[in-house]
Each structure stands twice: as structure tokens, then as C-alpha cells.
Design a protein around this motif. Structure first.
Motif, PDB file in Angstrom:
ATOM      1  N   TYR A  25       0.986  -1.009  -0.178  1.00  0.00           N
ATOM      2  CA  TYR A  25       0.129   0.039  -0.103  1.00  0.00           C
ATOM      3  C   TYR A  25       0.987   1.329   0.006  1.00  0.00           C
ATOM      4  CZ  TYR A  25      -4.209   2.787   0.767  1.00  0.00           C
ATOM      5  OH  TYR A  25      -5.369   3.647   0.539  1.00  0.00           O
TER       6      TYR A  25
ATOM      7  N   SER B  55      -3.444  -2.160  -5.155  1.00  0.00           N
ATOM      8  CA  SER B  55      -3.000  -1.381  -6.369  1.00  0.00           C
ATOM      9  C   SER B  55      -3.986  -1.116  -7.378  1.00  0.00           C
ATOM     10  CB  SER B  55      -1.704  -1.581  -7.007  1.00  0.00           C
ATOM     11  OG  SER B  55      -1.797  -2.896  -7.796  1.00  0.00           O
TER      12      SER B  55
ATOM     13  N   THR C   2      -8.878   0.536  -5.772  1.00  0.00           N
ATOM     14  CA  THR C   2      -8.550  -0.614  -6.612  1.00  0.00           C
ATOM     15  C   THR C   2      -9.871  -1.603  -6.778  1.00  0.00           C
ATOM     16  OG1 THR C   2      -7.260  -2.972  -6.504  1.00  0.00           O
ATOM     17  CG2 THR C   2      -7.687  -2.009  -4.246  1.00  0.00           C
TER      18      THR C   2
END
Length: 387
Positions: A151, A357, A223
Motif C-alpha cells: 500500500y 493497487s 482498486t
């Protein structure tokens, strides 16, 4: 089974990001509930209060030039023009004059995301940094991406009353190399009281012992979370459909956890409602982070008697594509293992920077890898039901 698991994956990822309390998070909970019900299982919804967060826009400018920035989850709104000051260590943070200014953290202070204030695994370092930020009261907080694969944002806490954003390393270097220069930061965002839900389904019947099969379905703000963790949730739904058609001789509980990514965690509500029957749980199997095409599925055992672990290892050995790894605590299986309940964690290893992501999309996933997870858990359930 081969079609079902990828169909469920596609349905969940099509919702996009599913952060706690968001409309997409609610839609995911509805989808999971409806699949459980269609399978003929007894279904319980477990609502609990949470804080959702929405953003409309962010603007960072210096000397009339717009700079790239992304608002951190749960950032307060702001519209501030102020000097930028910076700190790279706790010692610097203790001395920097940052009240009412834009504070840029980097170096040791930005090597990993700060734990949330209420997180029970928060370490002394994080606690100290958070207390300093509360005391300093900067007008806003900036940081480059953290030095972690999992992260990039430094903060993500609805209890931390700061406007906060993440900037690319090049922008952070520019700000650090021009100490005291003015910058303008505007974040349009809001925290919203909301509700979240775990969805729990159980096979019908009176069983002395049960197995818990679980996965979380929420994501970070940025995401669609295909591998983390629509894949695990899709496998959970496929397994619920499989075992609704055949009874392995032990009670099964399928738990779709919410709030694994942000506080408050759904595990707390699950424990509040069900801890009295925890002694009947023989083992919990958690699926989190598996199914990516360029990763290997993995498995480990935690808080497990030797005989049971050996049985788990024997089953795992039937799947040569699955790697045995050291125990890891960062997911829902810890809710069980920390209470002495044997737990199996199934994840993935080998692909860096995918979880949390924007790259964690449906396209990175493997139908065969997800089917492998479903087959592995199906074999584990059959083996443990005979023990």
C-alpha cells in the motif's frame, strides 16, 4: 465449479473499488447474500456502524504549476495555502515548526503506512508519530508512497483528523528541496456515517462441530481488488454452492467478512454475535490474496495441533502448484487463531505490488488458479470432516 468461480469473480470486480460502507460495498454484500440464499443456505446479515469516505477532487499547486497528488482514505477536506516544511525522522518531527503549515513526511517516517489509532496491533513507533501529529496540528499532511509493496498511502484512518495526500516521489523531492516555499492544497472530501455488513451462511442441520470457510470482500479506495480479495470471495461463493449440494458430515459456516482493509473490522461484529459458539469450531479456512496468474497459491497452518497440521500438509501436497509458507497474521484467520482456534490461511506469493493497487484487475487473475483454491479447500473440508 469451473464456470461458477470466475463468474462470481467477474461480478465482484465489475463493481470497482468496494471500500467499507460505500455503495459498491453494499452492492457486493447484496450479491453475496443472494448467492448464499440461492444455494439454499441459512443466511445471516451482520450490520454494524462504520465511516464511509468520498472525494470529489484534489488540487496541489506550487508557483502556479499543478502537481500530481492523491487524497488519502478518510482525509479531511481542506483548502490551504501555506509554506511546506518536512521531516524524515521522528527526531526531526519533534523539532519542526509545522503548526498551520503543510507538513511533508518522508524517509523513516514514510517507510510504512501508519496504523490506525484503534488498531490493536499498532506498535509504539506508530503510536508516537500519531501523537506528534496530533500535537503539531499541521494544516495538511503530504508524503511520497510508502516503501512497501502492499500500500502506498501513509494514512487511512477516520479517527485521524488531518487532511492528507500522497504525492509521487518526484513531487516530494521538489517540495523537500524548496523548504518553506508556499503551496496550495485543496481536497474536496467527506466522511459519512454509514453501515457495513458481514454476510454469514450456514448449512442446515444440527452439528456438534463446524468448519468456518471465510474471505473478505471489501477493498482499498483505489482498486477493484481482483486478487485482494474478489478471488477469495468468489471461491467462497463457489464452495458454498458445491457444499449446498452435498453434505460432508460436518457443519459448515461461510463467512464473507467486511472491513478487512479499513476499521472498524467486520470480525469484531462477527465475534460479538458468535463467540459463544467458538468452541464448536474445529478449524477456520481463510482465503485472501490468491488466484493471480503470475503468483503461486500458498497455504499455511496456525494454532494447529500436530495431527491436524500433518493432515493439512498431506492435502496440500496433492496440489503441486501450491506452496507451503510461514504463518502470516494479516487477515481474517487471525480472528480465530488468536483465540486458539486452528486456522488455515490460503493466499498467494510471487507477484510484487499487486495487492491494494490499481493494477489488481480482472485481467491479472487466472481461472485455473482460482479453481485450484476451490479444489484445495474442498479436499481440506472432506479430510477434516473425518477427523
Amino acid at each position: 465449479m469451473q464456470t461458477l468461480v470466475f463468474t462470481h469473480l467477474r461480478a465482484l470486480t465489475s463493481l470497482g473499488p468496494r471500500p467499507l460502507g460505500s455503495p459498491a460495498n453494499q452492492q457486493a454484500a447484496d450479491t453475496i447474500r443472494d448467492v448464499f440464499r440461492a444455494a439454499g443456505l441459512w443466511v445471516e446479515e451482520q450490520p454494524y456502524a462504520c465511516v464511509a469516505w468520498e472525494q470529489d477532487a484534489i488540487l496541489l499547486e506550487q508557483d502556479g504549476e499543478r502537481l500530481e497528488a492523491a487524497a488519502n482514505a478518510f482525509s479531511l477536506p481542506c483548502d490551504v495555502t501555506a509554506p511546506v516544511v518536512s521531516a524524515g525522522t521522528a527526531a526531526q518531527l519533534e523539532t519542526v515548526s509545522a503548526h498551520g503549515k503543510i507538513l511533508l513526511l518522508y524517509g523513516d517516517l514514510a517507510r510504512a503506512p501508519l496504523s490506525a489509532k484503534s488498531w490493536f496491533l499498532k506498535d509504539e513507533r506508530d503510536d508516537y508519530i500519531i501523537r506528534l501529529l496530533d500535537e503539531i496540528q499541521p494544516a495538511a499532511l503530504l508524503a511520497p508512497p510508502t516503501a512497501t509493496d502492499y500500500y502506498g498511502h501513509l494514512t487511512e484512518d477516520w479517527e485521524l483528523d488531518l487532511a492528507a495526500a500522497t504525492v509521487p516521489s518526484a513531487v516530494a523531492r521538489r517540495l523537500v528541496q524548496n523548504p518553506g516555499a508556499m503551496a496550495h492544497l485543496r481536497i474536496e472530501a467527506r466522511r459519512i456515517p454509514a453501515m457495513a455488513r458481514n454476510i454469514v451462511a450456514r448449512t442446515l442441520g444440527d452439528f456438534e462441530k463446524r468448519l468456518v470457510i471465510c474471505a473478505h470482500f471489501d477493498t482499498k479506495i483505489n482498486t477493484p481488488g481482483a486478487s485482494d480479495n474478489a478471488g477469495g470471495a468468489a471461491a467462497l461463493l463457489a464452495l458454498a454452492e458445491i457444499f449446498s449440494r452435498r453434505q460432508p458430515g460436518i457443519g459448515l459456516e461461510f463467512v464473507a467478512f467486511n472491513g478487512e482493509e479499513y476499521l472498524p473490522i467486520g470480525d469484531d461484529e462477527y465475534v460479538r454475535r458468535g463467540e459463544s459458539y467458538f468452541p464448536t469450531i474445529r478449524c477456520a479456512i481463510n482465503m485472501d490474496g490468491s488466484g493471480a496468474a503470475l503468483a503461486a497459491n500458498n497455504i499455511t497452518a496456525i494454532s494447529m495441533p500436530e495431527e491436524m497440521e500433518q493432515a493439512i500438509r498431506q492435502v496440500a501436497a496433492e496440489f503441486p502448484g501450491v506452496a507451503w509458507v510461514a504463518p502470516w497474521p494479516e487477515s481474517n484467520h487471525s480472528t480465530f487463531s488468536f483465540r486458539g482456534i486452528p486456522a488455515v490461511a490460503i493466499g498467494g506469493c510471487g507477484e510484487r505490488g499487486l495487492a491494494h493497487s490499481t493494477a489488481d484487475t480482472l485481467e491479472v487473475m487466472s481461472k485455473e488458479k482460482l479453481e485450484e483454491v476451490v479444489g484445495l479447500v474442498e479436499r481440506l473440508v472432506d479430510r477434516m470432516s473425518m477427523m
